[in-house]
Design a protein around this motif. Structure first.
Motif, PDB file in Angstrom:
ATOM      1  N   ILE C 111       0.871  -1.167   0.000  1.00  0.00           N
ATOM      2  CA  ILE C 111       0.000   0.000   0.000  1.00  0.00           C
ATOM      3  C   ILE C 111       0.906   1.214   0.000  1.00  0.00           C
ATOM      4  N   GLU C 112       0.371   2.385  -0.345  1.00  0.00           N
ATOM      5  CA  GLU C 112       1.162   3.625  -0.285  1.00  0.00           C
ATOM      6  C   GLU C 112       1.671   3.826   1.140  1.00  0.00           C
ATOM      7  N   HIS C 113       2.958   4.021   1.267  1.00  0.00           N
ATOM      8  CA  HIS C 113       3.460   4.271   2.615  1.00  0.00           C
ATOM      9  C   HIS C 113       4.739   5.059   2.527  1.00  0.00           C
ATOM     10  N   GLN C 114       5.022   5.855   3.522  1.00  0.00           N
ATOM     11  CA  GLN C 114       6.308   6.547   3.573  1.00  0.00           C
ATOM     12  C   GLN C 114       6.679   6.843   5.013  1.00  0.00           C
ATOM     13  N   GLY C 115       7.956   6.972   5.222  1.00  0.00           N
ATOM     14  CA  GLY C 115       8.446   7.230   6.567  1.00  0.00           C
ATOM     15  C   GLY C 115       8.257   8.684   6.950  1.00  0.00           C
ATOM     16  N   LEU C 116       8.483   8.971   8.216  1.00  0.00           N
ATOM     17  CA  LEU C 116       8.385  10.350   8.680  1.00  0.00           C
ATOM     18  C   LEU C 116       9.663  11.087   8.283  1.00  0.00           C
ATOM     19  N   GLN C 117       9.506  12.314   7.841  1.00  0.00           N
ATOM     20  CA  GLN C 117      10.658  13.051   7.332  1.00  0.00           C
ATOM     21  C   GLN C 117      11.715  13.285   8.397  1.00  0.00           C
ATOM     22  N   ASP C 118      11.358  14.020   9.407  1.00  0.00           N
ATOM     23  CA  ASP C 118      12.339  14.287  10.459  1.00  0.00           C
ATOM     24  C   ASP C 118      11.626  14.112  11.788  1.00  0.00           C
ATOM     25  N   TYR C 119      11.768  12.953  12.337  1.00  0.00           N
ATOM     26  CA  TYR C 119      10.947  12.660  13.511  1.00  0.00           C
ATOM     27  C   TYR C 119      11.333  13.501  14.716  1.00  0.00           C
ATOM     28  N   THR C 120      12.542  14.055  14.687  1.00  0.00           N
ATOM     29  CA  THR C 120      12.947  14.840  15.856  1.00  0.00           C
ATOM     30  C   THR C 120      12.172  16.151  15.943  1.00  0.00           C
ATOM     31  N   ARG C 121      11.583  16.559  14.796  1.00  0.00           N
ATOM     32  CA  ARG C 121      10.842  17.817  14.833  1.00  0.00           C
ATOM     33  C   ARG C 121       9.412  17.622  15.294  1.00  0.00           C
ATOM     34  N   LEU C 122       8.969  16.379  15.276  1.00  0.00           N
ATOM     35  CA  LEU C 122       7.566  16.126  15.592  1.00  0.00           C
ATOM     36  C   LEU C 122       7.314  16.202  17.083  1.00  0.00           C
ATOM     37  N   GLU C 123       6.064  16.457  17.415  1.00  0.00           N
ATOM     38  CA  GLU C 123       5.629  16.353  18.798  1.00  0.00           C
ATOM     39  C   GLU C 123       5.791  14.893  19.225  1.00  0.00           C
ATOM     40  N   PRO C 124       6.267  14.653  20.451  1.00  0.00           N
ATOM     41  CA  PRO C 124       6.423  13.247  20.857  1.00  0.00           C
ATOM     42  C   PRO C 124       5.131  12.450  20.740  1.00  0.00           C
ATOM     43  N   HIS C 281      11.056   5.264   9.869  1.00  0.00           N
ATOM     44  CA  HIS C 281      11.817   5.713   8.694  1.00  0.00           C
ATOM     45  C   HIS C 281      11.214   5.271   7.377  1.00  0.00           C
ATOM     46  N   PHE C 282      10.448   4.192   7.370  1.00  0.00           N
ATOM     47  CA  PHE C 282       9.870   3.729   6.114  1.00  0.00           C
ATOM     48  C   PHE C 282       8.354   3.658   6.144  1.00  0.00           C
ATOM     49  N   GLY C 283       7.784   3.895   7.292  1.00  0.00           N
ATOM     50  CA  GLY C 283       6.330   3.819   7.367  1.00  0.00           C
ATOM     51  C   GLY C 283       5.810   2.402   7.283  1.00  0.00           C
ATOM     52  N   GLU C 284       6.685   1.399   7.512  1.00  0.00           N
ATOM     53  CA  GLU C 284       6.226   0.011   7.386  1.00  0.00           C
ATOM     54  C   GLU C 284       5.647  -0.463   8.705  1.00  0.00           C
ATOM     55  N   PRO C 285       4.414  -0.966   8.676  1.00  0.00           N
ATOM     56  CA  PRO C 285       3.869  -1.494   9.926  1.00  0.00           C
ATOM     57  C   PRO C 285       4.493  -2.851  10.251  1.00  0.00           C
ATOM     58  N   LEU C 286       4.189  -3.366  11.435  1.00  0.00           N
ATOM     59  CA  LEU C 286       4.780  -4.633  11.863  1.00  0.00           C
ATOM     60  C   LEU C 286       4.063  -5.773  11.156  1.00  0.00           C
ATOM     61  N   ILE C 287       4.691  -6.330  10.124  1.00  0.00           N
ATOM     62  CA  ILE C 287       4.041  -7.414   9.384  1.00  0.00           C
ATOM     63  C   ILE C 287       4.938  -8.631   9.242  1.00  0.00           C
ATOM     64  N   SER C 288       6.159  -8.548   9.764  1.00  0.00           N
ATOM     65  CA  SER C 288       7.003  -9.741   9.675  1.00  0.00           C
ATOM     66  C   SER C 288       7.977  -9.721  10.837  1.00  0.00           C
ATOM     67  N   ARG C 289       8.569 -10.886  11.109  1.00  0.00           N
ATOM     68  CA  ARG C 289       9.558 -10.936  12.173  1.00  0.00           C
ATOM     69  C   ARG C 289      10.490 -12.109  11.924  1.00  0.00           C
ATOM     70  N   ILE C 290      11.608 -12.114  12.652  1.00  0.00           N
ATOM     71  CA  ILE C 290      12.563 -13.211  12.508  1.00  0.00           C
ATOM     72  C   ILE C 290      12.109 -14.352  13.405  1.00  0.00           C
ATOM     73  N   VAL C 291      12.044 -15.542  12.846  1.00  0.00           N
ATOM     74  CA  VAL C 291      11.650 -16.722  13.617  1.00  0.00           C
ATOM     75  C   VAL C 291      12.732 -17.783  13.443  1.00  0.00           C
ATOM     76  N   THR C 292      13.181 -18.360  14.560  1.00  0.00           N
ATOM     77  CA  THR C 292      14.149 -19.460  14.487  1.00  0.00           C
ATOM     78  C   THR C 292      13.383 -20.764  14.344  1.00  0.00           C
ATOM     79  N   VAL C 293      13.695 -21.538  13.323  1.00  0.00           N
ATOM     80  CA  VAL C 293      13.080 -22.863  13.187  1.00  0.00           C
ATOM     81  C   VAL C 293      14.189 -23.876  13.410  1.00  0.00           C
TER      82      VAL C 293
END
Lengths: 351, 198, 639
Positions: C111-124, C281-293
């Motif tokens: 889907i369309e997604h993008q990271g935040l430009q400069d997160y240090t400038r944003l309100e917490p 930084h990329f606007g990617e939601p949590l959709i994957s993770r590392i799994v040890t098999v």
């Protein structure tokens, strides 16, 4: 796929009750060896006889309790109890006395309370105390160490010992192989000071080395158990320290009427008790702090009974008295848990 | 002779003194009502179902304080009987089957197609767990329903069911591990009881 | 390096980590179906915002958080929603829970997604909201919503941030590989967290069995402007537990029942830090993770980057599972993991490892023997509890005593059961005791609540009873008085107006009574009809008797109806006789009243003198008219 569903954890350390028991039996070997060398075959015969009896009685009582027999026999706890009793009683104890003792230890002292892990009293000590009170003559007929019987190797021959235990021996025979123990001598010195008693008695002046050797052997076994982490240091060290402190205090105050601390630590059943008897986990206190209190109290009690009580050696009674107190000690010596300021006292909950 | 008389006099005086103290205490420290009834009532499950034979939990609590048997409450089950036994220092007897058996927790459910809006169930519910009014639809508030099933009888069209509360992930409980050395040698392995064949 | 403290107890189970670190992280193949449980986090389950049959794109929001402690869910890949309903989920009970089932279409379209430009400038709060919208939850195993943890900086002073890289459980190497390959991402995540919480000191706690990971982290931290320390702790289980790690690195203990933030410390897992980095930084939601098999039953144990919702079967196949050797399937590590009975169970946000164990590796537990009170369990407990006492109390159902011995401080790490020579399943006893205590408390609360309602109801009924009594009494007195006065005045008025007052006064009660009677008759009829239908449906007895009753009631109902109608007509006729049409009168009076009100309101609004005077005159007229009408109405209304 047929998968099973269980609670975590899913791996286990390779450790079992049978393992622990085997290690204890291993640790008793030096002591048994020393006793055989210095006091004759009696101990070994008693151990074998007691072990057989223990297994037999346990099998019968398990059957009566409708429990799986082989499963429980294989954990080796009956044999350890039998061995502890066998080294505690005199080597010439008659076969029927050992039988009564093992019966009391296994059936009354252990299974009637619920079996392994449920007995409030140390089974071997229960049996010992019962035997001591019921058969005072046989229980005080201790063997003299070989050094006293002339020069060279002279302990009672194997077959003769066997005969003495399973049939009767005449009093003359007994007289030549039995005598007082060091503690007996000190207890029954009458008006003499300890110094004089020492000089007068051959047992004390010449034969004391045998008892020292046996105590050292028990100590070795105890160190082995500590090394293998079968027991913790808290109970033995605190018992020995307490006993040493008490006796030093009184000895320092009045050396004529009190025995010195080394004497207390190296004669009688002190070392055996410290590492093998009071460390019986089932009947002692639970937490480490509790074990320190437990051990120290036993040390003090042993000193009191030896010095002012009626019996020469007070280990059995001291242990039994503290077994009574163990649950109470547990309630008041809980460790401080993570995240709490102070340790909790009392059991909590509805009374 | 005089010693005897002195002894009797002393004892008499002691008796008078203690009698006065006790009398004073009984007036000064008097407790209104019977607090034991409150304690018993707080242990009962408050379903007000009447299965014990009394019209509600409080009357049963009062009866227990007067010596009634403690094993008449099926919704409380064995755990309530044991708690009462602890409190009153009596023996914990098994649940009296005459009054019903301990069952799975249930809640009532009204089949709305059949409800005629007669309010008979609303009047019967001891905790006002049924919402509704005359000629309006009636429904059970599940969170308030204690499963006493007093509403089932009065309904003239028999539209109320008692449905067991089902186990979901949120209310699942770990079972107690199987009892130890009594049977284990014959069924090797703790997992045997929970083994599922797929 | 810095000072490392110690915690009580701990065990050293065989590590078994080398098997899965031989190859780098692989991308798991795209599965055909994804099952995304709505509850993968602590808190309230998420609420779906898509419907069955919708096509969703990768990263699209499919479930929104409910309440403060909750997390959102996103589609791990593009596809069609096939169903939203119960499906087996990874839980010790093996029960099902609601999941969104997604059939993948293989296109993996973002889907369309993008990271935040400069997160240090944003309100917490804006930054934290973005992290919340990306569905980030704790990935170390607990799944606590990260945004709630980051908000801790609002009302707590956080002076230490601890990054948990310990991974103390055997077999698991997910965090280890993450650190080896993506250390820069982790640092970026740490920067973001540090910006929000503003700690004065940051520590990364890592065990000494991960030398490559330590090197990777050191390389990345060279020249970093933040005050970050890598603290290497000796390998011991469970040094990765939050409270134990805090004690190891700072020597402080988190008070029982409180959270680490109460002593100024916040912990985050390295996986969570990476997820925060990708979200910001990329606007990617949590959709994957590392799994040890891993485990003896797979030929190629390794780490996968797997999509959330991937069924275990797919990952096991990718690692070449030997079906015949599989004896026990565990999600998590061998000390705290959950056994899984169903291989279609999905990977969730907190799945860090799947162990496919053979029966030599994780054999059936030996039977439980009696406890010999050896106290080995107390020696190894990291929380310094008395596991032995807890066992006796749980077994004897003395839950109060267990609770007093700090049962609820137990972290269920399994070290005690691991060392027990009698193979007692201690952790299961504690879990059982905890759930029994919780259930008892819930039931007690429910019982108290029910008692309150019952007593309130009793009070209400008594009150109503009392009121009824009072009303009845009042009415009785009223009636008695009315009776008296009527008797005296009736004689006078008998001549005056017999047909007006008397019929009106007596007609009115009659009308009401007749109306009620008609209604009752109707109800009885309906009930009888229903009862008859019921009886016919169920085949009960007495149908004939019911039918007879029915005809009887029908007749009665007819009669009552007719009586009422007659009375009504009579009343209307009586009123019409007087030449007074009540209805019309009512309407007129109301209209007059309305006119008055309107004029009054207009008057307050006008300023113009001329207009005001005119309005005032009108008002006076209107008031007169209204009063006259109202008077007439009250005279002619029925009593």
């Amino acid at each position: 796929m047929s998968l099973i569903r269980l609670s975590s954890p899913h791996v286990y350390k390779a450790n079992s009750t049978a393992n622990v028991m085997r290690l204890v039996m291993l640790a008793m070997l030096p002591g048994i060896l020393a006793m055989t060398v210095f006091f004759g075959w009696g101990t070994v015969i008693q151990i074998i006889w007691a072990s057989l009896l223990a297994l037999g009685f346990e099998a019968v009582i398990l059957k009566l309790r409708k429990r799986p027999v082989l499963f429980h026999l294989s954990d080796g706890s009956a044999i350890v109890t039998a061995m502890l009793l066998a080294v505690a009683i005199p080597p010439f104890a008659p076969w029927w006395m050992t039988l009564v003792g093992v019966f009391v230890a296994i059936v009354l002292g252990k299974h009637l309370y619920g079996g392994l892990g449920q007995n409030p009293f140390n089974p071997a000590m229960v049996a010992y105390a019962l035997l001591l009170i019921s058969f005072p003559v046989e229980m005080t007929r201790w063997t003299t160490p070989f050094v006293l019987n002339g020069d060279g190797w002279q302990i009672a021959p194997f077959l003769d010992t066997l005969k003495a235990i399973f049939a009767a021996a005449d009093n003359l025979w007994y007289d030549s192989f039995t005598g007082a123990t060091p503690l007996d001598e000190i207890r029954h010195r009458g008006g003499l000071t300890t110094e004089e008693a020492w000089r007068q008695s051959t047992v004390l002046s010449q034969g004391i080395g045998a008892w020292h050797a046996v105590s050292a052997a028990w100590l070795m076994g105890g160190i082995f158990l500590l090394y293998r982490k079968v027991i913790t240091w808290h109970a033995p060290i605190s018992m020995l320290l307490a006993l040493a402190l008490c006796s030093s205090m009184f000895f320092g105050f009045d050396p004529d009427n009190y025995a010195d601390p080394f004497f207390h630590l190296s004669t009688g059943a002190t070392m055996l008790a410290a590492f093998f008897i009071i460390t019986d986990p089932v009947s002692s206190a639970t937490s480490n702090r509790g074990r320190i209190v437990f051990g120290a109290s036993i040390g003090i009690l042993i000193f009191i009974i030896r010095t002012w009580g009626n019996y020469p050696d007070g280990v059995a009674f001291a242990v039994l008295l503290m077994n009574l107190a163990a649950p109470f000690i547990d309630i008041y010596t809980q460790p401080r848990s993570y995240g709490h300021n102070r340790a909790k006292k009392g059991q909590g909950g509805k009374a | 002779m005089t010693t005897v008389i002195t002894a009797i006099l002393i004892l008499f005086c002691l008796a008078v003194v203690f009698g006065v103290i006790l009398g004073y205490a009984s007036v000064r420290f008097r407790v209104e009502g019977n607090p034991i009834v409150d304690q018993i009532d707080s242990l009962l499950p408050q379903t007000q179902c009447g299965q014990c034979g009394y019209p509600g939990c409080r009357p049963y609590a009062e009866a227990i304080a007067n010596g009634e048997a403690i094993n008449k409450c099926p919704p409380g089950g064995q755990s309530t009987i044991e708690a009462l036994a602890d409190l009153l220092d009596v023996e914990a007897v098994p649940l009296d089957a005459e009054h019903g058996e301990e069952q799975v927790k249930k809640v009532a459910f009204i089949r709305e197609d059949e409800c005629i809006g007669c309010t008979k169930c609303i009047q019967a519910c001891p905790v006002d767990a049924i919402l509704g009014a005359a000629k309006q639809m009636h429904t059970v508030i599940v969170d308030e329903c204690t499963g006493c099933d007093l509403c089932v009888e009065p309904c003239p069209v028999d539209c109320i069911d008692m449905i067991p509360v089902e186990t979901t992930i949120t209310n699942w409980k770990w079972p107690s591990p199987t009892e130890s050395s009594s049977l284990i040698a014959t069924d090797r392995g703790r997992g045997a009881e929970q083994q599922e064949a797929h | 390096m810095g000072k490392v403290f110690a915690f009580h107890g701990g065990v050293h189970p065989p590590e078994n980590k080398k098997q899965s670190t031989r190859t780098p992280i692989a991308h798991a193949p795209l599965p055909k179906m994804l099952y995304i449980p709505l509850q993968q986090h602590i808190g309230i389950a998420a609420n779906p915002v898509v419907n069955v049959g919708d096509r969703v794109l990768k990263g699209q929001l499919i479930a929104e958080p409910v309440g403060r402690i909750s997390a959102s869910l996103h589609a791990p890949t593009s596809g069609i929603v096939r169903s939203i309903g119960p499906h087996p989920v990874p839980h010790a009970s093996g029960l099902e829970s609601d999941c969104i089932t997604l059939e993948t279409d293989g296109q993996d379209e973002w889907i369309e997604h993008q990271g935040l430009q400069d997160y240090t400038r944003l309100e917490p709060s804006v930054l934290i909201e973005h992290i919340r919208q990306c569905g980030i939850a704790g990935m170390g195993g607990a799944g606590f919503p990260t945004d709630v943890k980051l908000h801790l900086g609002d009302d707590h002073i956080v002076n230490t941030l601890i990054i948990n890289a310990a991974e103390c459980e055997p077999y698991i190497t997910a965090d280890d590989m993450l650190m080896r390959e993506r250390a820069a991402d982790i640092l970026s995540g740490i920067r973001i967290i540090s910006h929000l919480l503003r700690p004065s000191h940051i520590m990364i706690g890592i065990e000494d069995n991960k030398p490559q990971a330590i090197h990777a982290l050191e390389a990345v931290l060279k020249g970093c402007e933040l005050n970050i320390d890598i603290r290497v702790v000796p390998t011991k289980y469970p040094s990765g537990g939050e409270r134990q790690l805090i004690q190891l690195l700072t020597g402080l203990e988190v008070p029982s029942g409180r959270i680490p933030a109460d002593i100024g410390i916040v912990c985050q897992n390295v996986g969570t830090a990476t997820a925060i980095h990708r979200a910001v930084h990329f606007g990617e939601p949590l959709i994957s993770r590392i799994v040890t098999v891993t485990g003896d039953a797979v030929a190629k144990p390794q780490n996968f980057e797997a999509l959330i919702g991937t069924p275990f079967a797919d990952l096991l196949e990718a690692a070449n599972l030997y079906e015949g050797r599989l004896f026990r399937l565990v999600m998590g590590g061998p000390m705290m993991g959950v056994t899984i009975a169903h291989d279609q169970i999905p990977v969730i946000k907190t799945t860090n490892c799947i162990i496919a164990a053979s029966d030599e590796e994780m054999p059936q537990a030996p039977p439980e023997q009696p406890c010999i009170r050896c106290n080995m369990c107390e020696q190894v407990c990291p929380v310094t509890l008395l596991p032995q006492q807890l066992y006796w109390f749980s077994k004897g159902r003395e839950f109060d005593k267990a609770r007093n011995h700090n049962l609820f401080d137990c972290i269920e790490c399994g070290a005690c059961a691991y060392v027990c020579p009698s193979s007692i399943p201690l952790v299961q006893y504690y879990r059982f005791a905890k759930s029994e205590i919780r259930t008892e408390e819930a039931e007690q609360r429910k019982a108290d609540h029910a008692r309150q309602r019952f007593e309130a109801r009793q009070a209400r009924l008594e009150r109503e009873q009392a009121e009824k009594e009072a009303r009845r009494k009042a009415r009785a007195e009223e009636a008695a008085r009315a009776q008296q006065s009527r008797k005296s005045t009736e004689a006078d008025k008998a001549q005056a107006d017999p047909c007006n007052t008397a019929p009106a006064a007596s007609a009115a009660p009659d009308l009401k009574q007749l109306k009620t009677a008609a209604a009752v008759a109707r109800t009885k009829l309906k009930k009888a009809r229903d009862a008859l239908k019921n009886a016919e449906d169920k085949g009960l007895d007495g149908i004939d008797a019911l039918r007879v009753t029915l005809t009887d009631l029908e007749q009665k109902s007819e009669e009552a109806e007719q009586a009422f109608k007659a009375a009504e007509q009579a009343e209307a006729a009586a009123a019409a006789e007087k030449g007074v049409d009540l209805k019309q009168l009512k309407i007129d009076a109301a209209m007059a009243r309305a006119a008055v009100t309107k004029l009054e309101r207009a008057l307050t609004k006008t300023e113009d003198e001329q207009a005001r005077r005119e309005m005032e005159t009108e008002l006076v007229e209107a008031r007169k008219k209204s009063d006259a009408l109202n008077q007439s109405l009250s005279e002619h209304s029925p009593a």
